[in-house]
Motif scaffolding. Structure first.
Motif, PDB file in Angstrom:
ATOM      1  N   SER A  13       4.674  -1.685  10.367  1.00 20.41           N
ATOM      2  CA  SER A  13       5.143  -1.636   8.981  1.00 20.41           C
ATOM      3  C   SER A  13       5.680  -2.970   8.470  1.00 20.41           C
ATOM      4  O   SER A  13       5.431  -3.339   7.322  1.00 20.41           O
ATOM      5  N   LEU A  20       1.825  -7.187   1.876  1.00 22.06           N
ATOM      6  CA  LEU A  20       1.784  -6.611   0.532  1.00 22.06           C
ATOM      7  C   LEU A  20       2.590  -7.458  -0.452  1.00 22.06           C
ATOM      8  O   LEU A  20       2.154  -7.701  -1.583  1.00 22.06           O
ATOM      9  N   THR A 218       0.472  -3.371  -8.594  1.00 27.66           N
ATOM     10  CA  THR A 218      -0.053  -2.451  -7.576  1.00 27.66           C
ATOM     11  C   THR A 218       0.404  -2.857  -6.181  1.00 27.66           C
ATOM     12  O   THR A 218       0.885  -2.016  -5.395  1.00 27.66           O
ATOM     13  N   TRP A 219       0.263  -4.154  -5.838  1.00 25.90           N
ATOM     14  CA  TRP A 219       0.660  -4.603  -4.502  1.00 25.90           C
ATOM     15  C   TRP A 219       2.158  -4.448  -4.281  1.00 25.90           C
ATOM     16  O   TRP A 219       2.592  -4.004  -3.206  1.00 25.90           O
ATOM     17  N   TYR A 220       2.964  -4.808  -5.283  1.00 25.08           N
ATOM     18  CA  TYR A 220       4.414  -4.656  -5.146  1.00 25.08           C
ATOM     19  C   TYR A 220       4.803  -3.179  -5.030  1.00 25.08           C
ATOM     20  O   TYR A 220       5.707  -2.819  -4.259  1.00 25.08           O
ATOM     21  N   ALA A 221       4.124  -2.313  -5.779  1.00 24.31           N
ATOM     22  CA  ALA A 221       4.424  -0.883  -5.705  1.00 24.31           C
ATOM     23  C   ALA A 221       4.091  -0.330  -4.323  1.00 24.31           C
ATOM     24  O   ALA A 221       4.841   0.491  -3.766  1.00 24.31           O
ATOM     25  N   LEU A 222       2.981  -0.793  -3.755  1.00 23.79           N
ATOM     26  CA  LEU A 222       2.630  -0.358  -2.400  1.00 23.79           C
ATOM     27  C   LEU A 222       3.660  -0.842  -1.387  1.00 23.79           C
ATOM     28  O   LEU A 222       4.005  -0.120  -0.438  1.00 23.79           O
ATOM     29  N   GLY A 225       6.648   1.378  -1.800  1.00 19.01           N
ATOM     30  CA  GLY A 225       6.352   2.699  -1.235  1.00 19.01           C
ATOM     31  C   GLY A 225       6.383   2.688   0.279  1.00 19.01           C
ATOM     32  O   GLY A 225       6.917   3.620   0.908  1.00 19.01           O
ATOM     33  N   LEU A 226       5.833   1.637   0.876  1.00 20.69           N
ATOM     34  CA  LEU A 226       5.854   1.526   2.331  1.00 20.69           C
ATOM     35  C   LEU A 226       7.287   1.430   2.847  1.00 20.69           C
ATOM     36  O   LEU A 226       7.636   2.070   3.856  1.00 20.69           O
TER      37      LEU A 226
END
Length: 241
Positions: A13, A20, A218-222, A225-226
């Motif tokens: 992770s 990300l 999108t990348w920051y949101a992923l 979320g991770l």
């Protein structure tokens, strides 16, 4: 709130989270680069026109890059009998051609002018005779550097007078222009209408697709979320009574 981190979820992770974040930051950098590029092109095409380079000039790649998209004017007579056809060009969803015609200048040199777009059914010059202007004309447009064939583009077909990319030397040979009489750039005509409405000028693409902000989000949101999933997974539960 306490957390107990486990080995393999952490090993997987943490690097993924860093990647990300890096991808999001890269897209932000691309966003600023694209905005600056569009602003520079817009400024060049709207500035006062400059003179075309002389046919005798040998321009370096840096010089060509500096000239690209700069506004320029040229006065001469079109050689309509030598017009060429850039294929697979679309406009508002319709397929057609862009017409490239040599413009004979007063000093005997010539510049290849992209006059604009015509629909497929009007490729034949006889079907747009009003636009085949004769006599001395002045073209106001944008300088474009010679093209480079991209890997998805087919080979040009000079024998059929069909061109998929702007190969300046080959197009000059096809038009019968000696190398020492050729202006070493193209000129893309501006939006001034031609008699009869064709070709339709103003085909210079100043704006570019710019979706980098959405990609960054999108990348920051992923990444967020991770991080949330990682923390929830490792959160210690309070013992029940």
């Amino acid at each position: 709130m306490r957390f107990r981190f486990t080995l393999w979820p952490t090993v997987v992770s943490v690097p993924a989270f860093i990647i990300l974040l890096g991808l999001g930051t890269w897209q932000v950098q691309r966003l600023h680069w694209k905005e600056n590029l569009i602003a520079e092109r817009t400024a060049r095409t709207t500035a006062a026109p400059i003179a075309l380079p002389q046919a005798s000039e040998h321009l370096s790649p840096a010089a060509l890059d500096d000239l690209d998209f700069r506004r320029a004017t040229a006065t001469g007579e079109f050689r309509h009998d030598q017009e060429m056809y850039l294929a697979a060009r679309t406009m508002e969803g319709a397929v057609g051609y862009q017409i490239v015609t040599p413009l004979q200048l007063a000093d005997g040199s010539a510049v290849l002018v992209n006059r604009g777009w015509v629909p497929d059914i009007r490729k034949d010059p006889a079907k747009r005779a009003d636009g085949q202007v004769s006599g001395t004309v002045t073209i106001d447009g944008a300088i474009r550097a010679p093209g480079v064939q991209h890997w998805l583009q087919p080979d040009n077909e000079p024998e059929r007078n069909i061109w998929f990319w702007n190969d300046l030397p080959a197009m000059a040979v096809h038009a019968g222009i000696p190398p020492d009489h050729l202006v070493p750039v193209f000129l893309e005509a501006g939006p001034a209408p031609n008699p009869g409405g064709l070709p339709i000028g103003g085909q210079t693409h100043v704006t570019l697709p710019n979706d980098h902000l959405q990609y960054a989000i999108t990348w920051y949101a992923l990444a967020v979320g991770l991080a949330v999933i990682f923390l929830v997974y490792h959160r210690e539960q309070k013992p029940t009574a």
